[in-house]
Design a protein around this motif. Structure first.
Motif, PDB file in Angstrom:
ATOM      1  N   GLN A   3       0.841  -1.188   0.000  1.00 37.60           N
ATOM      2  CA  GLN A   3       0.000   0.000   0.000  1.00 37.60           C
ATOM      3  C   GLN A   3       0.880   1.242   0.000  1.00 37.60           C
ATOM      4  OE1 GLN A   3      -3.570   0.148   1.745  1.00 37.60           O
ATOM      5  NE2 GLN A   3      -3.999  -1.896   1.050  1.00 37.60           N
ATOM      6  N   ALA A   4       0.267   2.394  -0.277  1.00 37.70           N
ATOM      7  CA  ALA A   4       1.011   3.647  -0.328  1.00 37.70           C
ATOM      8  C   ALA A   4       1.709   3.953   1.000  1.00 37.70           C
ATOM      9  CB  ALA A   4       0.078   4.792  -0.716  1.00 37.70           C
ATOM     10  N   ASN A   5       1.115   3.554   2.105  1.00 42.40           N
ATOM     11  CA  ASN A   5       1.704   3.839   3.417  1.00 42.40           C
ATOM     12  C   ASN A   5       2.606   2.719   3.926  1.00 42.40           C
ATOM     13  OD1 ASN A   5       0.539   6.363   3.584  1.00 42.40           O
ATOM     14  ND2 ASN A   5      -1.269   5.621   4.644  1.00 42.40           N
ATOM     15  N   ASP A   6       2.949   1.773   3.070  1.00 42.29           N
ATOM     16  CA  ASP A   6       3.878   0.718   3.449  1.00 42.29           C
ATOM     17  C   ASP A   6       5.289   1.135   3.049  1.00 42.29           C
ATOM     18  OD1 ASP A   6       1.695  -0.711   4.252  1.00 42.29           O
ATOM     19  OD2 ASP A   6       1.848  -2.255   2.719  1.00 42.29           O
ATOM     20  N   ARG A   7       6.241   0.747   3.881  1.00 40.91           N
ATOM     21  CA  ARG A   7       7.648   1.028   3.593  1.00 40.91           C
ATOM     22  C   ARG A   7       8.423  -0.221   3.973  1.00 40.91           C
ATOM     23  NH1 ARG A   7      11.586   5.675   3.791  1.00 40.91           N
ATOM     24  NH2 ARG A   7      12.934   5.229   5.553  1.00 40.91           N
ATOM     25  N   LEU A  65       8.818  -9.811   2.592  1.00 37.60           N
ATOM     26  CA  LEU A  65       8.466  -8.782   3.569  1.00 37.60           C
ATOM     27  C   LEU A  65       7.202  -8.026   3.151  1.00 37.60           C
ATOM     28  CD1 LEU A  65      11.995  -7.398   4.526  1.00 37.60           C
ATOM     29  CD2 LEU A  65      10.595  -9.081   5.748  1.00 37.60           C
ATOM     30  N   ASN A  66       7.071  -7.749   1.862  1.00 38.67           N
ATOM     31  CA  ASN A  66       5.843  -7.099   1.376  1.00 38.67           C
ATOM     32  C   ASN A  66       4.625  -8.000   1.557  1.00 38.67           C
ATOM     33  OD1 ASN A  66       6.226  -4.325   0.313  1.00 38.67           O
ATOM     34  ND2 ASN A  66       7.807  -5.325  -0.913  1.00 38.67           N
ATOM     35  N   LEU A  78      -4.825  -1.112   9.571  1.00 40.91           N
ATOM     36  CA  LEU A  78      -3.567  -0.392   9.771  1.00 40.91           C
ATOM     37  C   LEU A  78      -3.461   0.782   8.809  1.00 40.91           C
ATOM     38  CD1 LEU A  78      -1.239  -3.522   9.993  1.00 40.91           C
ATOM     39  CD2 LEU A  78      -2.322  -2.268  11.894  1.00 40.91           C
ATOM     40  N   THR A  79      -2.859   1.853   9.281  1.00 41.32           N
ATOM     41  CA  THR A  79      -2.617   3.014   8.422  1.00 41.32           C
ATOM     42  C   THR A  79      -1.219   2.949   7.820  1.00 41.32           C
ATOM     43  OG1 THR A  79      -4.083   4.321   9.838  1.00 41.32           O
ATOM     44  CG2 THR A  79      -2.679   5.528   8.292  1.00 41.32           C
TER      45      THR A  79
END
Length: 155
Positions: A3-7, A65-66, A78-79
């Motif tokens: 997602q966009a907020n995943d790092r 991990l993703n 989750l955000t």
């Protein structure tokens, strides 16, 4: 699919836990921020450790991990999800891994953070080489880590 907020990062350089916290804690709709930092400790299974070398399978490691982050998102609202894992040789006390999650509520954030580290330790293709008085040896997977990951199957 991230997602966009995943790092998700796998890197040799150290990370700043306060900077990572600030990055994920900036969303005012989140009531909970939970982080975990794993460090190189001076012992393992009763033997002294002087340093730790982590190797990985590039490309596959990030994909796993993703996938773990995506599974956490399926289980909890989750955000932000951040996973940073270092590779290479690290000295005692150095940071190895950062897990950070945010959610509107604490229970989701705590559970997701614990889930992420449990699954990372058992599913991600990392190999640990410890050095100490006894020389160097590859660290075998621990049954306790496998049991911790299996607990999530029941939930």
């Amino acid at each position: 699919m991230s997602q966009a907020n995943d790092r998700v990062l796998v890197q040799t350089q150290d990370f700043s836990a306060p900077e990572e916290y600030a990055r994920i804690a900036a969303d005012d709709s989140d009531g909970a921020v939970v982080t975990f930092v794993g460090k190189v400790r001076d012992f393992n299974d009763g033997s002294a450790v002087t340093d730790l070398t982590l190797e990985h399978y590039p490309g596959m490691t990030e994909a796993v991990l993703n996938q773990i982050a995506a599974e956490a998102r399926e289980r909890w609202p989750l955000t932000h999800v951040t996973i940073i894992h270092r590779v290479g040789t690290m000295a005692l006390g150095e940071q190895i891994v950062f897990i950070g999650v945010t959610s509107a509520h604490r229970k989701a954030a705590f559970a997701a953070c614990e889930f992420l580290i449990d699954f990372l330790k058992t599913k991600a293709p990392f190999w640990k080489l410890e050095a100490g008085e006894q020389g160097k040896n590859w660290v075998e997977a621990k049954d306790a880590d496998e049991q911790a990951a299996k607990m999530w199957d029941k939930q």
